[in-house]
Design an enzyme around this catalytic site. Sequence first.
Site, PDB file in Angstrom:
ATOM      1  N   GLU A 168      27.509   8.366  70.352  1.00 39.17           N
ATOM      2  CA  GLU A 168      27.395   8.222  68.893  1.00 39.17           C
ATOM      3  C   GLU A 168      27.665   6.800  68.398  1.00 39.17           C
ATOM      4  O   GLU A 168      28.015   6.595  67.232  1.00 39.17           O
ATOM      5  CB  GLU A 168      28.309   9.223  68.161  1.00 39.17           C
ATOM      6  N   TYR A 170      30.073   4.655  69.173  1.00 41.30           N
ATOM      7  CA  TYR A 170      31.438   4.145  69.095  1.00 41.30           C
ATOM      8  C   TYR A 170      31.689   3.155  70.238  1.00 41.30           C
ATOM      9  O   TYR A 170      30.800   2.882  71.037  1.00 41.30           O
ATOM     10  CB  TYR A 170      32.429   5.315  69.085  1.00 41.30           C
ATOM     11  N   ARG A 218      32.131  12.208  76.964  1.00 40.94           N
ATOM     12  CA  ARG A 218      30.966  12.444  76.105  1.00 40.94           C
ATOM     13  C   ARG A 218      30.107  11.193  76.142  1.00 40.94           C
ATOM     14  O   ARG A 218      30.465  10.141  75.587  1.00 40.94           O
ATOM     15  CB  ARG A 218      31.409  12.746  74.680  1.00 40.94           C
ATOM     16  N   HIS A 256      25.260   6.310  64.297  1.00 41.51           N
ATOM     17  CA  HIS A 256      25.281   6.460  62.838  1.00 41.51           C
ATOM     18  C   HIS A 256      24.262   5.543  62.166  1.00 41.51           C
ATOM     19  O   HIS A 256      23.950   5.725  60.995  1.00 41.51           O
ATOM     20  CB  HIS A 256      26.684   6.214  62.292  1.00 41.51           C
ATOM     21  N   GLN A 349      27.022  18.665  53.738  1.00 44.00           N
ATOM     22  CA  GLN A 349      27.595  18.252  52.463  1.00 44.00           C
ATOM     23  C   GLN A 349      29.119  18.257  52.431  1.00 44.00           C
ATOM     24  O   GLN A 349      29.709  17.362  51.850  1.00 44.00           O
ATOM     25  CB  GLN A 349      27.084  19.165  51.344  1.00 44.00           C
ATOM     26  N   GLN A 428      20.362  29.749  42.301  1.00 45.86           N
ATOM     27  CA  GLN A 428      19.678  28.496  42.678  1.00 45.86           C
ATOM     28  C   GLN A 428      19.679  28.284  44.189  1.00 45.86           C
ATOM     29  O   GLN A 428      18.843  27.571  44.723  1.00 45.86           O
ATOM     30  CB  GLN A 428      20.306  27.312  41.949  1.00 45.86           C
TER      31      GLN A 428
HETATM   32 FE1  SF4 Z   1      28.823  21.558  57.335  1.00 46.70          FE
HETATM   33 FE2  SF4 Z   1      29.183  24.024  56.441  1.00 46.70          FE
HETATM   34 FE3  SF4 Z   1      27.009  22.651  55.722  1.00 46.70          FE
HETATM   35 FE4  SF4 Z   1      27.328  23.548  58.223  1.00 46.70          FE
HETATM   36  S1  SF4 Z   1      27.092  24.775  56.376  1.00 46.70           S
HETATM   37  S2  SF4 Z   1      26.644  21.539  57.655  1.00 46.70           S
HETATM   38  S3  SF4 Z   1      29.498  23.303  58.519  1.00 46.70           S
HETATM   39  S4  SF4 Z   1      29.117  22.154  55.213  1.00 46.70           S
END
Ligand code: SF4
Length: 676
Positions: A168, A170, A218, A256, A349, A428
């Site tokens: 990733e 790093y 990893r 990233h 999100q 929605q």
């Molecule tokens: Fe993250 Fe939950 Fe969205 Fe999955 S559903 S990407 S765990 S916020």
Amino acid sequence: MLANVLRPGAIGTLTLPHRVIMGAMHLNLEVTGDRGAALAAFYAERARAGAALIVTGGIAVSPAGAGGPGYAVLGDSTDEAALSAAVRAVHGHGALIALQLFHAGRYALPGRSDGPPLAPSPVHSRFSRSTPRELTGDEIDATVRDFASGARTARELGFDAVEVMGSEGYLVNQFTAPLTNRRDDGWGGDSERRRRFPVAVTRAVRAAVGPGFPVLFRMSGADLVEGGTPAEDLDPLAVALAGAGADALAVGVGWHESPVPTVQAQVAPGAWAGAAVNVKRALREAGRGALPVIASHRFNRLAQAEKVLAGGEVDFVAMARPFLADPEIVAKSASGRAEAVNLCVACNQACVDRSFGTQRVSCLVNPRAGHEREFPTGPAAGTGRTGKRPARYAVLGAGIAGLEAARALAALGGHVEVYEATAEPGGQFRMAAQAPGKADFAATIRHHVRELRERGAVLHLGHRVVPADIPALSGLDGVVLATGVLPARPVLRGAALPHVLGYHEAFADPWALGPRVAVLGGGGIAVDLAHLLVTGRDPRPAPVSAPAPERQARPRRAAAREVTLLRRGRRIGEGIGPSTRWVVMGELRAAGVRMLTGVTYREITPGGVVLADSGGERLVPADHVVLAVGQRPVADLLGPLRAAGVPCAVAGGAAGTQGLDAVRATAEGLRAAHRL
Ligand code: SF4
């Protein structure tokens, strides 16, 4: 059938009851000043529910290696106490936990270290918006020792294994990529010298923990950046890591800064498993095929893991986000109840986007994640103000906020009746489920409805509660008002013309829209609609006048549409999380969506939208004009409910539209349930 998922497996000296590992994810629970209580509660819930081996989020091996202020650092006694608490909690449920040894390198953000980020070479990073200082040879030696002492500390703290974070983008990964390793000393210059650092770290870690302690590495199976680790370097790297003492290779992909999506909803589940398959093949060819290889990225169902494992080409599958969404994913799937799993919808999100900042990681579909201590489950809390069981509640509105509130109330032992004015639950969220990549949003609605039914809640669809109904609600222990929002109608000449629709009407039958669509607005809903119109599929059979092959009753491509997004502000897609916005915007651009920002709407005419911008006044031709210029809360019942003395909590759009998104809505739904 999950025959392969549910087969026991081994990593070094560890025996695992199944083949799913809970992968690393930084949570911003690691440094909260609560002596690890929240972190321990988060991991304990997953351990109790069947996660066999949990890998922590990255734990920095030195202050300079911390990814930001929310990262724990080995050597810090407070952080180590928190980690110990997590170990005890996981062991208390019979599960195992590995500590991920982490150094962010040029991805380090300020907060735990005063100095600049450190990296093999001083190459600017768009991600951290900084240029690191080049490590000296002595500093590289010291960093190798930091990994070793970090591993020793992990063992002393009671961890069952360590994982070296080498992907990733790093620090460790920065050494293997010509882009970020421009050295010409013993640590860079050719393939062999570029892999010297990961190999040295692995050897040092192995020496520090001794032969019987499991060490995972990893590695990156594809950096997906220009100048990343060359593909031909990956096989020798995998073989060298095996030789250096790794007990398993987990395979990540992407940095990233990568322009290629890896974890977004638009990525097909399991799409990156091939990177792990390649590593396994390289190990086999080198006579090291017994070394376990772990695939990862974008799996959200155990059935997908089963498919990859069934090929015999990888040994384990790591999942991180799905354990946020549903701690019981393994237990439910293993007992034949896969449809009861609350699926991760890959929105990023509440998790990935927050993990890059300081806000506590949680989950859109499971807002308890990261807040396990604040929101205990169990019927004991369902007594209600009457002191009798079960307490009785009504939830007005079955959008995602109402569904979450109802689910939480039912989980607390309450008897819940949900009243939804429309014929279907989801609000929605149901609209969003139509957008490309968001089909799993519909699974969330199904899951929540299913849970409600299983817990005896009653869902009244097509039932709008009106003020006259309030006396009937006054005997309840509480009401959650989650009646959502309606699209705002702008004061604009022509807004009432017949070809002008609210966004909810457009979503109700998107394929009825004409070939030229102008959308007023550029927020998440407008973007979803544009995305659907230009790349979605029309699920209806083609009309009988169409040529024979078109008449097959199967999905066909959406008719080519000219879609224009018209936004008064400067940025289309404002509010879409940073890890997803660039992917969606790229797809819109590729599909030819026009995006005009900084415009003033003058009027809507039968021919389209007249606007003004720096180019003057002009007409954007459109057969349909869709209004997505904001929303207004629907909370008319709040006053009458309060006047009737009904204990009331408000959640989601009904509570206000400022900062409204699905994450806020579900979090408020949960909070409302626990407040009553
Ligand atoms: Fe993250 Fe939950 Fe969205 Fe999955 S559903 S990407 S765990 S916020």
